[in-house]
Motif scaffolding. Structure first.
Motif, PDB file in Angstrom:
ATOM      1  N   THR A 166       3.249 -10.943   4.063  1.00 40.63           N
ATOM      2  CA  THR A 166       3.494  -9.880   3.090  1.00 40.63           C
ATOM      3  C   THR A 166       4.777 -10.160   2.336  1.00 40.63           C
ATOM      4  O   THR A 166       5.696 -10.802   2.857  1.00 40.63           O
ATOM      5  CB  THR A 166       3.618  -8.507   3.797  1.00 40.63           C
ATOM      6  OG1 THR A 166       4.649  -8.579   4.771  1.00 40.63           O
ATOM      7  CG2 THR A 166       2.308  -8.126   4.461  1.00 40.63           C
ATOM      8  N   ASP A 167       4.838  -9.682   1.093  1.00 37.43           N
ATOM      9  CA  ASP A 167       6.048  -9.856   0.303  1.00 37.43           C
ATOM     10  C   ASP A 167       7.057  -8.767   0.672  1.00 37.43           C
ATOM     11  O   ASP A 167       6.753  -7.878   1.475  1.00 37.43           O
ATOM     12  CB  ASP A 167       5.720  -9.875  -1.195  1.00 37.43           C
ATOM     13  CG  ASP A 167       5.217  -8.536  -1.718  1.00 37.43           C
ATOM     14  OD1 ASP A 167       5.392  -7.499  -1.042  1.00 37.43           O
ATOM     15  OD2 ASP A 167       4.626  -8.523  -2.811  1.00 37.43           O
ATOM     16  N   PRO A 168       8.293  -8.820   0.088  1.00 38.70           N
ATOM     17  CA  PRO A 168       9.302  -7.812   0.457  1.00 38.70           C
ATOM     18  C   PRO A 168       8.885  -6.384   0.168  1.00 38.70           C
ATOM     19  O   PRO A 168       9.479  -5.441   0.708  1.00 38.70           O
ATOM     20  CB  PRO A 168      10.515  -8.219  -0.397  1.00 38.70           C
ATOM     21  CG  PRO A 168      10.348  -9.696  -0.604  1.00 38.70           C
ATOM     22  CD  PRO A 168       8.863  -9.895  -0.753  1.00 38.70           C
ATOM     23  N   HIS A 169       7.868  -6.173  -0.685  1.00 42.84           N
ATOM     24  CA  HIS A 169       7.405  -4.826  -1.000  1.00 42.84           C
ATOM     25  C   HIS A 169       6.244  -4.400  -0.102  1.00 42.84           C
ATOM     26  O   HIS A 169       5.722  -3.300  -0.261  1.00 42.84           O
ATOM     27  CB  HIS A 169       6.973  -4.750  -2.462  1.00 42.84           C
ATOM     28  CG  HIS A 169       8.086  -5.037  -3.429  1.00 42.84           C
ATOM     29  ND1 HIS A 169       9.047  -4.113  -3.764  1.00 42.84           N
ATOM     30  CD2 HIS A 169       8.394  -6.164  -4.113  1.00 42.84           C
ATOM     31  CE1 HIS A 169       9.905  -4.644  -4.629  1.00 42.84           C
ATOM     32  NE2 HIS A 169       9.529  -5.901  -4.857  1.00 42.84           N
ATOM     33  N   GLY A 170       5.835  -5.291   0.787  1.00 42.00           N
ATOM     34  CA  GLY A 170       4.746  -4.944   1.693  1.00 42.00           C
ATOM     35  C   GLY A 170       3.365  -5.322   1.194  1.00 42.00           C
ATOM     36  O   GLY A 170       2.361  -4.989   1.828  1.00 42.00           O
ATOM     37  N   ASN A 171       3.293  -6.021   0.055  1.00 43.18           N
ATOM     38  CA  ASN A 171       1.994  -6.426  -0.469  1.00 43.18           C
ATOM     39  C   ASN A 171       1.481  -7.650   0.282  1.00 43.18           C
ATOM     40  O   ASN A 171       2.213  -8.634   0.460  1.00 43.18           O
ATOM     41  CB  ASN A 171       2.105  -6.777  -1.963  1.00 43.18           C
ATOM     42  CG  ASN A 171       2.576  -5.604  -2.790  1.00 43.18           C
ATOM     43  OD1 ASN A 171       1.956  -4.545  -2.781  1.00 43.18           O
ATOM     44  ND2 ASN A 171       3.675  -5.779  -3.506  1.00 43.18           N
TER      45      ASN A 171
END
Length: 323
Positions: A166-171
């Motif tokens: 996941t990316d830092p935004h949770g995606n």
């Protein structure tokens, strides 16, 4: 702070058949830098080919057929082909630059094997564990200009896998896989240049990509899409011609068979046919006999379907491919 260094030594003489590339590289960097564990040594395919005796007299046209698995597209004097290695390149990567007039240089027979041999020799002579990339220059379908890419690799992760993270935004990341071997090849070319006689580069700062000694990894061949795995197995014009010709050998470059709904939509758009699902296949009633059999057969072929037996000249029965 993250830091990436690219060093490309001057003073490399003209490479001839049988030359020791590792000796040439180590001599060129002597007094400037020492090879360290985790470095990546980048070598142009041009000098690998020269050292391996892949220089020929003649021109590109004369050598193209033997280096071609199939033609992807032609535009005027430019021919894009899929090579025996699986690369899609102009003129099969045959090069007439930085070589004596009247001569051409073919790609190495097996660039991954060349990279493995170079890595092993570097290990023997320096005691260091490095990755090796063999590079060549290629164009991109949707962008002007060229960049270097990895055609051979050893001791290196050629792609980083981010799927499932996941990316830092949770995606969630689904298909992100940076082709780091190609990225290193492009960075090295910036230091090497095209006309400076610098065929070697040492890239430092990505030791995390270098595999342990004795593990060569999958090689650059892992970055080659399987035949039919890309969306553009033929150029636009060539796709029309190949679909109309209907050569069974051309089925694979068109990719996986389409769904019944996708083929039905294409048939309705092109022929105005009444298309219905029937007995696991498609019944195609064409309002104008002139549109059948050519257009229907070509659409079926390009979508990976086959035309079944038919007695009615205005009705076609299309079947999905067998197992």
């Amino acid at each position: 702070m993250n830091r990436l260094e690219v060093l490309s030594p001057d003073g490399v003489p003209e490479v001839r058949a049988g030359d020791d590339l590792v000796d040439l590289f180590l001599t060129a960097i002597d007094g400037e830098v020492e090879v360290a564990d985790g470095d990546v040594v980048v070598v142009t395919s041009k000098v690998v080919s020269k050292a391996e005796g892949r220089v020929r007299s003649g021109d590109r046209d004369g050598a193209l057929a033997a280096e071609t698995a199939r033609v992807v597209a032609r535009r005027g004097p430019t021919t894009i082909v899929r090579t025996r290695h699986g690369f899609t390149m102009a003129a099969a990567g045959i090069d007439a630059s930085n070589v004596e007039l009247g001569s051409i240089v073919l790609l190495p027979l097996d660039p991954d094997a060349s990279a493995r041999a170079l890595r092993a020799t570097l290990r023997e002579r320096t005691g260091r564990n490095v990755g090796v990339i063999v590079t060549d220059t290629a164009g991109r379908a949707w962008r002007e200009g060229q960049t270097d890419m990895a055609v051979g690799a050893a001791g290196l992760l050629v792609a980083e896998e981010y799927a499932g993270r996941t990316d830092p935004h949770g995606n969630p990341l689904a298909v992100t896989a940076p082709a780091v071997a190609d990225e290193i090849a492009g960075a090295a070319e910036l230091a090497q240049g095209k006309l400076a006689g610098r065929p070697f580069a040492l890239v430092r700062g990505r030791a995390d990509l270098v595999l342990p000694a004795g593990e060569d990894g999958p090689g650059a061949v892992a970055l080659v899409r399987a035949e039919g795995g890309d969306l553009f197995g033929f150029g636009a014009r060539e796709a029309v011609v190949r679909a109309l010709a209907g050569d069974p050998a051309d089925r694979r470059p068109f990719g996986a068979p389409a769904s019944a709904d996708e083929l039905a939509d294409a048939l309705r758009l092109v022929t105005g046919a009444d298309v219905r699902l029937e007995d696991g296949g498609l019944r195609v009633a064409v309002p104008h006999s002139g549109a059948w059999p050519g257009a229907v057969a070509a659409l079926a072929f390009a979508h990976g379907w086959v035309v079944g037996d038919n007695q009615d000249p205005n009705v076609a029965h299309l079947l999905p491919p067998g197992p």
